[in-house]
Structure formats: structure tokens, C-alpha cells
Design an enzyme around this catalytic site. Sequence first.
Site, PDB file in Angstrom:
ATOM      1  N   HIS A 152     -48.202   3.596  25.391  1.00 54.13           N
ATOM      2  CA  HIS A 152     -47.327   2.380  24.932  1.00 54.13           C
ATOM      3  C   HIS A 152     -47.956   0.756  25.409  1.00 54.13           C
ATOM      4  CE1 HIS A 152     -43.616   3.946  25.063  1.00 54.13           C
ATOM      5  NE2 HIS A 152     -43.812   5.438  26.056  1.00 54.13           N
ATOM      6  N   LYS A 601     -34.063  -0.372  32.867  1.00 53.87           N
ATOM      7  CA  LYS A 601     -33.125  -2.050  31.950  1.00 53.87           C
ATOM      8  C   LYS A 601     -31.489  -1.803  31.351  1.00 53.87           C
ATOM      9  CE  LYS A 601     -33.421  -2.130  27.707  1.00 53.87           C
ATOM     10  NZ  LYS A 601     -33.572  -2.634  25.866  1.00 53.87           N
TER      11      LYS A 601
END
Length: 946
Positions: A152, A601
Amino acid sequence: MTQTDLDDRFLPKDKELRARVRLFGELLGNVIRKLEGQTVFDAVEKLRRGFVSLRKDEDPQLRQRLMADITHFDAALTERVIRAFSIYFSLVNIAEEDLFYRWRRAQVSSGEPLWTGSFDQTLRELHNEGVTAAELERLLAELHYQPVFTAHPTEARRRTTMENQRRVFETADRLNQPELGEEERRLIIEELETQIQLLWRTNEVRVKKPQVQDEIKYGLFYFEESLFEAIPQSYRFLEKAIRRIYGVHPDGSLPVRIPAFLHFGSWIGGDRDGNPNVTPEVTELACRLAMEQVLREYIKRVNHLRNVLTHSAYMCQPSQEFLDSLDADSNIANAVFHGASDRFESEPYRRKLYIMRYRLRETLETVCRRIQGEAAVLPTNSAYADADAFLQDLNLIRDSLISHGDRNIASGALTDLIRLVETCGFHLHHLDVRQESTVHGEAVAQLLQQLAPEVDYNTLDESDRQKVLSDLIAAPALADLNREALDEGALETLRVFEVIQAMRREIGPDGIGTYVISMTHAASHVLEVLLLGRLAGLAGEDESGEPFCHLRISPLFETIEDLLHVEDVLEGLLSNPVYARLLAASGNVQDVMLGYSDSCKDGGILASSWNLYEAQKKIVGITDRFGVRCQLFHGRGGTVGRGGGPTHESILAQPPATVQGRIKFTEQGEVLSYKYSNAETAVYELGMGATGLMLASRSLIRPARQDRDEYRATMDELARAGEDAYRDLIDRTPGILDYFYEITPVQEIGFLNIGSRPSHRRKTDRSKSSIRAIPWVFGWAQSRHTLPAWYGIGSALEQWRGEDPARLEQLQRMYQEWPFFRSLLSNCQMALTKADMRTAAEYARLCSDPALAERLYSRVREEHTRTVNEVLRVARLDNLMDETPLLARSLQRRNPYLDPLNSIQIHLLRESRQFDAQADDDADNPWLSPLLRSINAIAAGMRNTG
């Protein structure tokens, strides 16, 4: 004496760490003065001294003067100042890592019980609970511990820089030698300064964005740098603990058989979700490069062994099985010994090892030719066809050595190599493949135009989709496909499954791990993948009508909404007779991946943590009901806002009886380099994770503990209140996303060459759904808000307890008694400590709407204050992180050096954005390079990116 007292007894004093940090700082200062001149040195020193002073006593006039200095720096000077602080942070990280390594080494040398989470302490705990050697063996036989390396876009360090930092670590460690002479010390310090000078001369920021191939090699670097050493060393520590606590048999053997329970996975080269650069050819390359790496390590170790096992046939009698294997090798002896086929006839083990090295080289040469693009065929008469054949030869040597009384010799370097082969095979790691569900749906819709022309797949409801897919998967034969009628996307999707089949044959069945489906919303999403696997020959029936399935499919549940649909998806799958039959054929283990980043999130840390906890219990309850074993795969990030935290504690905080001996989790971003850059730290981290798994899996040999109903009911209410507070800010407050984009460097992160994967799903889209979870957390961390990791916790705790002392007492009991709740609030304390509301206020001034900035910043600051007060009250602490003083001091030590970097970054964001607004499109922005360096430097200082 308590375990904490034992742990602290050997810990080097903080003044030793301060002295080492001071030495590093002085050497870095020497390098800067020598290479960059007095002006740069003075600028760095003025900022350093000034901001250290401000941390002790706020002085508005001094702060104003320092900011004026920063605004007068040109781009070149700014860049050098940032580099100075960035390298300083790297050196502080090295000094701290060395401190903990010395602490562990002192404990090991003492012969006394070791640290909490060590194999020694864990086995003592189990032994004290009455766990017998036979029960321990049963527990170990069920263990499967698997970190999965991912690429990532968070890890900012280059491999070259990491290698330089490793040399600093090794050189500095020599200063710890007892009775070091003055001249020796002077020479080591001189060498250290040279190493730091090399760090200064090396560009720590990538000039170009990395290709996926670069990321593959970056992931493999950790095996070469630390894990090939750390894996066998970890098993040695476990053997030593068993010997110490459970004793040995009269012949010297252990009373407990230790299986290979360490495994490694990777997404690098297999994760194509949102990354068009990961093609089928890249996946092939990833598998082959991994195989090349592990074969080179085996050849190196066999080379070493042939100079160790120099036994003469006149001095010992090898076993008959071993001698028979030597005879079987005679057909390639001429090739191995270049015509001298009788070489080493009187040294049988050396002879065997020369032959084994030759066979490994033949295998390696074939792999290298395939990497170069050749269609090379493995010479099966001389090469090793698979790792099992190599392992069989190693075990023959070991058993033969033991047969003539050389168990102690067999248990040295030979056993280390056996452990490595048991763990890594020829595949090194299990490469997972990931793709988003809509990609499969689009491909299947096209395929069905040929396989079932009467069906319009896109118009079917979920029930009909499952039936159509199940019938096709179970069909005795499927129509041949006309590939020319398929579009490029469907062809590439098919090609991925064909590559999986090819790599299974070429690398071995363990070369490919799990097929992960992101955005899994329905059981049909899993059946679509199974049908694609059927078309590639990965599932179906053999010639005798028996089912086979070489594809392990894992649905990934990412959002809060997804987690609520877990039951529908899993029950729909496991009750499907076609799917259940093939799952049983593949081993009857259902993989399920849980995404921490997106759920956090989406709904905030409280709702995410609790929904994930409850989802795990539901998942295991469902799989138990269907008689299927479950392996949970935790998609954790490095930061708390993405599910991160200490591995040992995180595993112990899982719901009772859900771990069941198996755990798989992603290791992302900066976590990889912090855990696995040095072998010494890697051994510690692997041990801490494995012991967490052992303790969390006690339900396999003992009745499982149960969560208290009143605690679960309380968490239900806290999660709802926390999610409401978070969504009120993030989803229901006008302007919040404009605030986020304007006061954080998230727009500039896209220019940072740290990952091949885009930071946004859709460019130029300022919606919450567009931005990926990683830059979401990254941006809030850089601006010192860190709110994804704590926002909503204070409101939830305050609202739930009200003014009721009994409720506060219950929360305090939950913190003391419930590992989940304790881990949640402990991680929250770290995130609150890394936040800095005074610095966050400076970032808020970057917002183009001052009224909006003041309104939003005030809400964040109020919630931060509330959360600090509530967490301290529940944990009964005077200060955040009082229970982890070393970590607290580490963060406090960084703050005075982060302050100038944050101040510089704020200035650079203004300058860079103003330049872009006024300049031509093709003009080079002089402020962008120092700005990107500031992002790297702050990430290193906070030891957090995404």
C-alpha cells in the site's frame, strides 16, 4: 517479583538512550557542517533549540521569530533543513531499536524468566495452568501464523536507505560491547560518522514512482535482510523454552514436536484491485522472483553445510536409508563432480550435499530462464521438482546423524535449514490475488452469453444468479469459449485464473494463497470467482467423478454496511451444496477477510472496532454450524485508524474461541520496515505474534472464556454513540471534506513516489468514498489531527456514563478485565498522544474559509479534550500512556523535532499551492520537492504514515 519487575530489571536506563541519541545528533551535526556549511548547520540548530524551548515554555515572540526565519528560507535551504530533521528521526528510531534489543539480550543472558510475550514466559503461563506436554503439542499442531506483506502507498523509505540504516544499527551495536577500549570506541564512532555521511549523501526520496516490479523486490528484501535468519532463530527460542520448562527425553529429544507454524503471505504482485499495473504477467513474475530468492538462500546454506558435515565414513556409520539415497544419486554424479564420480566417497554427507547443491542450481537456472521470458522446462532427472524432495534429503541427513549419536550436530545449522524449508518451501510465501467483485461480475456476464445464451445475467436477482452459477459450476462439461467475442477486461480476468493454475504447477500448490474478493456484497460474488476458477481447471471433478478445488476464495467485508451482511453472504454460500462440496474437497476451511481501514473511515473507530469484533463471532458461529473451519484474515493497517497496534495484544483482544489456532493479517506500510528491517527485531516480533496466537487459541485445549453480557451490551451502546458522533462530523457537517483537502497534504501525497497504486479511486473527486482509507489516515496524521483513530470515543464514553458513578465503575472494570476494551483504549491513548491540537490549529489556518476552519477545528479540539479526559477517567491514569512509559517518552522525545517540520510543511503548502495557482501548467514548482521531503520526515518522526 512480578513479571513487570522482571521486564524492567534489565532495561537500559533512559539516560543511556539519551546519550546514544545525543551522540547520533552530534555526528549528524558534524556531517552537515562539513558537507553543507555553517549556514545550513546554524539554521538547523536555531530551529532545533528554539522549538525545544517552546515545548518547555510557550513564547509567542520566539515562535513568531522562528516562523519568520522559516518563511525567509529559499527552497534549497528548506530542503536541507528538512533532511537534517528527517535523518535525525531515522537515527532516533535506530537508537530505540538498539535499546530494546539490548534489553532482550540481557534477559536472555541472565537465564531468568523472559519478557511478557516471549516463548519462555508464555510456556510458563501455560505450564502453570496445568497444560501438559501432550496438550501443548496438540495446540502447536493447530497453529498457523501468517503475516501478509502488502505494498500500500504508505512506506516512504527506499531500500537503499534501509540498507544504510541497517549498517548504522550494526555499527552502533558494537558500542555496547563490555570493556570497550578508548581507541576501539573512537574508531567505531568514526565509522558511525561515515555511515551517517552516507545517509546524508543518499536521496531518501524516490526520483521516480516505483513500478510493481520494484515493489515486489522491496517485499522480498525483508527475507534476505532479516527473515531467513529470524525464522529458524524463532523456532530455536521455542525449542529452548520447551527444554527449559517441559524438560527433554533421556535421548535428548524434546517431549513436544514443533511443527512449522510460521507462514508468510504477500499481496505484492497479486493485488490488482484499483491497480491496473498488476497484470497477469506481473503475477507470474512475482511468483518466480520469490522462488528465485528462496532457492538462492538454500544454495548458500547447503554450501555452508558441506563444510560443516565433514564426517568420515571411517568414523561413523550412516543409516542405510541415507546410503540408499546416495546410490540413487549415482546417475548424476558425473555431472555433479565433472567426471570425478567417486569424489568424496569417504565423506558421505559432503558428497550428498554437493549433489543437493547441484540439483538446487538446476532448479534455480530453470527459474531464472523463465524470469527472462524463456519457456524453460525443468530437467526432472537432475533438478529438484519440488520442495518436498529437497526436504526429504535434508531429513535423511538429520536422521542419519542422529542414528550414530550426532543429535547435537544435527540440531545446528542443518535443523535451521530444515525449519526454513518447512516454512518457505520453494514458493517462499503464499501470493494472494485480489480483485473487486464488479470486475468478476462483468466478465461472467460476457461469458454467460456463450455458456448460457438464454440467460441475461445482469437482470437476474441474487437467488437466480446463485442458481445459474451453481448449475454451471456443477455441469459435467462447459461449452468451448470463443475468446475473440470477449472484451479486453474479460480476457484479462480469465488470464488471471489461468496464471494461478500455471503457477500452482510451476511453483507448487502453496505458491498461490487466497483469492480475495473486495466489495463482497452477495454470495454470488464468490460463486462468480468459483466459476472462473472452474473454467481455468482450478475446480471441478476428476476422471473418477471426485470433486477437486485448488482455489481458496475469501470474501472481503470492508464497510460498516458490509459487516451487517456477513450472515446473508456466508449462509448463502455454505448452504449451497455445490459450493459446500468443493469447499470440502479443498480442505473444508473457509477464509474470510475483514477490512479495518474502510470500516473505520466509514463509521469511525468505535463502530468499526465493535462491528468487526461482533462480525468475527458471527462468522465463526456460522462456520461452526455448517461444520466448516474458519480462517479469519485481518486487513490491518499500520496506524490505529486502520486497525493497527501491538500484534500480541491485538490477537489476545480477539473474541473468545474465534482464533482457533489460525490467524492471517496484513503488514502494511511503515510496519514492515519497523518490524523486519533487522533480524533481531524480526525474531522478537514473530515471537510476540506467535505467543499471542497460542494464548488466544487455548480454547482448542481448554474451555473458552466468555465475554460478559453486560460488557457486550455496553459496547453496543458505545459503538452507536461513537458512530453517531463521527458521522455527525464527517458525513453531516458541510465543508468537512474541503477542510480535509485544504489543511492536509493529501493532494500532494499523489506526487510522492512511494507506491504504484493510486491514492484516489476517482481523480478530482472530493468525496469521502473516492479517497482511499490510507491517504485518509495519512492526511489527518500529517496535520496532527489523527482523528480517525479516536474521534467519537470521548462523546460515547461521556454520554453513556452520564453522572452515574456505577456506570463509570463498570467502564473501569471493563478496562481492567476485558482485553478487547483495554486494547481499544490503549491504542486510543497512543493516537491521542500523537495528535497535537496546537499544531493542528496552525494547519487549520490553511483553509480558505476562516469561519469554516474555526468552526471545524473547535469541534475537533473539544472532542480531543473530551476524549483525553474520558479515557484517563476510565483507565484511572494521571497521564496518557502512563502504563507504557517507554513508548510515552519516545513520543515526547520526538515532539520538539516534529514541531519545526510541521511549521515548515505548513509554510511549504502555502507556497506550493500559491505557485501552482499562478504559474503556467508546465512550470516546475520549486517548493514541491521540499514539501514531499517534509511528508517523509513527519512520517518518520511520528513512526506512522497510513
